[in-house]
Design a protein around this motif. Sequence first.
Motif, mmCIF file in Angstrom:
data_model
loop_
_atom_site.group_PDB
_atom_site.id
_atom_site.type_symbol
_atom_site.label_atom_id
_atom_site.label_comp_id
_atom_site.label_asym_id
_atom_site.label_seq_id
_atom_site.Cartn_x
_atom_site.Cartn_y
_atom_site.Cartn_z
ATOM 1 N N LEU A 169 0.828 -1.205 0.000
ATOM 2 C CA LEU A 169 0.000 0.000 0.000
ATOM 3 C C LEU A 169 0.866 1.260 0.000
ATOM 4 O O LEU A 169 0.482 2.285 -0.579
ATOM 5 C CB LEU A 169 -0.937 -0.016 1.209
ATOM 6 C CG LEU A 169 -1.977 -1.134 1.209
ATOM 7 C CD1 LEU A 169 -2.788 -1.121 2.507
ATOM 8 C CD2 LEU A 169 -2.899 -1.038 0.001
ATOM 9 N N LEU A 172 1.690 1.723 -3.517
ATOM 10 C CA LEU A 172 0.480 2.164 -4.217
ATOM 11 C C LEU A 172 0.296 3.673 -4.075
ATOM 12 O O LEU A 172 0.046 4.380 -5.058
ATOM 13 C CB LEU A 172 -0.735 1.423 -3.641
ATOM 14 C CG LEU A 172 -2.120 1.894 -4.118
ATOM 15 C CD1 LEU A 172 -2.277 1.651 -5.605
ATOM 16 C CD2 LEU A 172 -3.216 1.182 -3.345
ATOM 17 N N TRP A 176 0.456 6.816 -6.817
ATOM 18 C CA TRP A 176 -0.744 7.633 -6.968
ATOM 19 C C TRP A 176 -0.398 9.120 -6.911
ATOM 20 O O TRP A 176 -1.008 9.935 -7.624
ATOM 21 C CB TRP A 176 -1.745 7.292 -5.862
ATOM 22 C CG TRP A 176 -2.991 8.106 -5.897
ATOM 23 C CD1 TRP A 176 -4.120 7.853 -6.629
ATOM 24 C CD2 TRP A 176 -3.255 9.328 -5.171
ATOM 25 N NE1 TRP A 176 -5.068 8.828 -6.405
ATOM 26 C CE2 TRP A 176 -4.554 9.751 -5.512
ATOM 27 C CE3 TRP A 176 -2.517 10.095 -4.275
ATOM 28 C CZ2 TRP A 176 -5.137 10.901 -4.980
ATOM 29 C CZ3 TRP A 176 -3.081 11.243 -3.743
ATOM 30 C CH2 TRP A 176 -4.379 11.631 -4.092
ATOM 31 N N LEU A 220 -0.611 1.950 -10.427
ATOM 32 C CA LEU A 220 -1.665 1.871 -9.413
ATOM 33 C C LEU A 220 -2.366 0.518 -9.504
ATOM 34 O O LEU A 220 -2.662 -0.118 -8.488
ATOM 35 C CB LEU A 220 -2.697 2.980 -9.617
ATOM 36 C CG LEU A 220 -2.285 4.428 -9.414
ATOM 37 C CD1 LEU A 220 -3.485 5.334 -9.650
ATOM 38 C CD2 LEU A 220 -1.726 4.649 -8.027
ATOM 39 N N SER A 224 -2.365 -2.395 -6.750
ATOM 40 C CA SER A 224 -3.706 -2.674 -6.230
ATOM 41 C C SER A 224 -4.032 -4.164 -6.312
ATOM 42 O O SER A 224 -4.693 -4.708 -5.425
ATOM 43 C CB SER A 224 -4.758 -1.880 -7.010
ATOM 44 O OG SER A 224 -4.579 -0.500 -6.849
ATOM 45 N N TYR A 237 -11.620 -9.754 -3.171
ATOM 46 C CA TYR A 237 -10.877 -8.505 -3.323
ATOM 47 C C TYR A 237 -10.555 -8.251 -4.794
ATOM 48 O O TYR A 237 -10.677 -7.122 -5.288
ATOM 49 C CB TYR A 237 -9.583 -8.569 -2.518
ATOM 50 C CG TYR A 237 -8.627 -7.419 -2.776
ATOM 51 C CD1 TYR A 237 -8.760 -6.214 -2.099
ATOM 52 C CD2 TYR A 237 -7.582 -7.544 -3.699
ATOM 53 C CE1 TYR A 237 -7.890 -5.154 -2.334
ATOM 54 C CE2 TYR A 237 -6.706 -6.493 -3.934
ATOM 55 C CZ TYR A 237 -6.867 -5.303 -3.248
ATOM 56 O OH TYR A 237 -6.006 -4.265 -3.497
ATOM 57 N N VAL A 241 -11.624 -4.714 -7.538
ATOM 58 C CA VAL A 241 -10.456 -3.912 -7.889
ATOM 59 C C VAL A 241 -10.175 -4.013 -9.386
ATOM 60 O O VAL A 241 -9.868 -3.016 -10.051
ATOM 61 C CB VAL A 241 -9.221 -4.348 -7.073
ATOM 62 C CG1 VAL A 241 -7.966 -3.628 -7.572
ATOM 63 C CG2 VAL A 241 -9.429 -4.042 -5.597
ATOM 64 N N SER A 245 -10.354 -1.028 -12.175
ATOM 65 C CA SER A 245 -9.080 -0.690 -12.794
ATOM 66 C C SER A 245 -9.182 -0.549 -14.307
ATOM 67 O O SER A 245 -8.348 0.120 -14.927
ATOM 68 C CB SER A 245 -8.032 -1.761 -12.459
ATOM 69 O OG SER A 245 -7.776 -1.806 -11.073
ATOM 70 N N THR A 271 -8.902 8.666 -11.150
ATOM 71 C CA THR A 271 -7.899 8.096 -10.241
ATOM 72 C C THR A 271 -7.919 8.760 -8.863
ATOM 73 O O THR A 271 -7.422 8.181 -7.895
ATOM 74 C CB THR A 271 -6.479 8.224 -10.834
ATOM 75 O OG1 THR A 271 -6.228 9.598 -11.181
ATOM 76 C CG2 THR A 271 -6.317 7.345 -12.053
ATOM 77 N N TYR A 274 -9.823 6.597 -6.544
ATOM 78 C CA TYR A 274 -9.438 5.191 -6.680
ATOM 79 C C TYR A 274 -8.657 4.707 -5.461
ATOM 80 O O TYR A 274 -8.902 3.621 -4.933
ATOM 81 C CB TYR A 274 -8.603 5.021 -7.956
ATOM 82 C CG TYR A 274 -8.153 3.603 -8.233
ATOM 83 C CD1 TYR A 274 -8.980 2.719 -8.915
ATOM 84 C CD2 TYR A 274 -6.887 3.156 -7.853
ATOM 85 C CE1 TYR A 274 -8.567 1.427 -9.191
ATOM 86 C CE2 TYR A 274 -6.465 1.865 -8.118
ATOM 87 C CZ TYR A 274 -7.307 1.008 -8.789
ATOM 88 O OH TYR A 274 -6.891 -0.270 -9.055
ATOM 89 N N LEU A 275 -7.723 5.529 -5.014
ATOM 90 C CA LEU A 275 -6.913 5.172 -3.850
ATOM 91 C C LEU A 275 -7.794 4.989 -2.617
ATOM 92 O O LEU A 275 -7.621 4.037 -1.848
ATOM 93 C CB LEU A 275 -5.877 6.262 -3.592
ATOM 94 C CG LEU A 275 -4.913 6.034 -2.428
ATOM 95 C CD1 LEU A 275 -3.943 4.914 -2.741
ATOM 96 C CD2 LEU A 275 -4.143 7.318 -2.110
ATOM 97 N N VAL A 278 -9.627 1.615 -2.723
ATOM 98 C CA VAL A 278 -8.793 0.458 -2.386
ATOM 99 C C VAL A 278 -8.595 0.367 -0.875
ATOM 100 O O VAL A 278 -8.700 -0.719 -0.286
ATOM 101 C CB VAL A 278 -7.430 0.530 -3.107
ATOM 102 C CG1 VAL A 278 -6.498 -0.580 -2.617
ATOM 103 C CG2 VAL A 278 -7.617 0.426 -4.612
#
Length: 295
Positions: A169, A172, A176, A220, A224, A237, A241, A245, A271, A274-275, A278
């Motif tokens: 993460l 990630l 980002w 990303l 992810s 999961y 995702v 994506s 985007t 998006y973070l 997740v």
Amino acid sequence: MPGKLVIYIEYSKPRVWWLLVFIGFGGAVLAVTKFSLTIILLILAAVISVTLGSMGAEGLTNYIDLDMDSTMERTKKRPLPSGQISKKQALIFGYSLAILSVIILLAIRRFIAALFMSAGIFDNVFIYSYMLKKVSPYSIIYGGFSGAFPVLIGWYTVTSAFSWLPWILFLLVMFWIPVHVWSLAYRYRDDYKKANVPMFPVVHSDRATAIAISMSSLFLIVFSLTPYFIRIYSIVYLIPVAILSVPIVVFSYRFIKNPNRKTSFSLFVYTAPYLTFVFILVIVLNLLQVFNIFH
């Protein structure tokens, strides 16, 4: 007094630090294997320290960016360049909160978390804002570390156990950040040119910028999906995702094929949350595991 407090909160850029606090909260919750009063207090300590550290760091970077913010139309009305707070007040505010954030972690003997907090503040304030922002188009790559540290601060406030999850993460978030910052810089690059700030989209062509932002966006997706492929999470999961994506690939392709503000903004808008998605997903899955609702 309440009015002054509002000004200081505005000065600390709450639209920036709320996400850092959420990331820190996520890192703390992901470290939980069983809830207790002690664990809840540790999560609270992580949230408070990340909040103070983020506000303090933003206060110090705003002080460093005063000349730039006074020049740019987008930022000239912020509290410091507009004179709502003085330079001395800005420095005291930034230093006080930054130091207090580390003291809290040291006081509860969370030394690894305190180390990451110190490193994050140093990276954001000194490496990124003071040394590189006004001289290097790649400054945000180095500054990305500070934006990603909260997940590690949260994790290591709750536990000293090692897991690949917070580090995945961490990466990630690191990828980002250039997407977010460079997209904004691309949209407002005339302002950055006026302020003589050599952000990547200012000194590179539209196509080079589109490729750089789009490649960061694709990373990303890589990070992810990684928790599934190293068997931290199941297909429950993977599916949401993966579905979410797909538009990143589409928007990235459109941006590279036809680089302009419209295609750039489409990728940015998608985007941006998006973070958050997740992190919400991994938090929910971890809570379900902790309460034995989902295996």
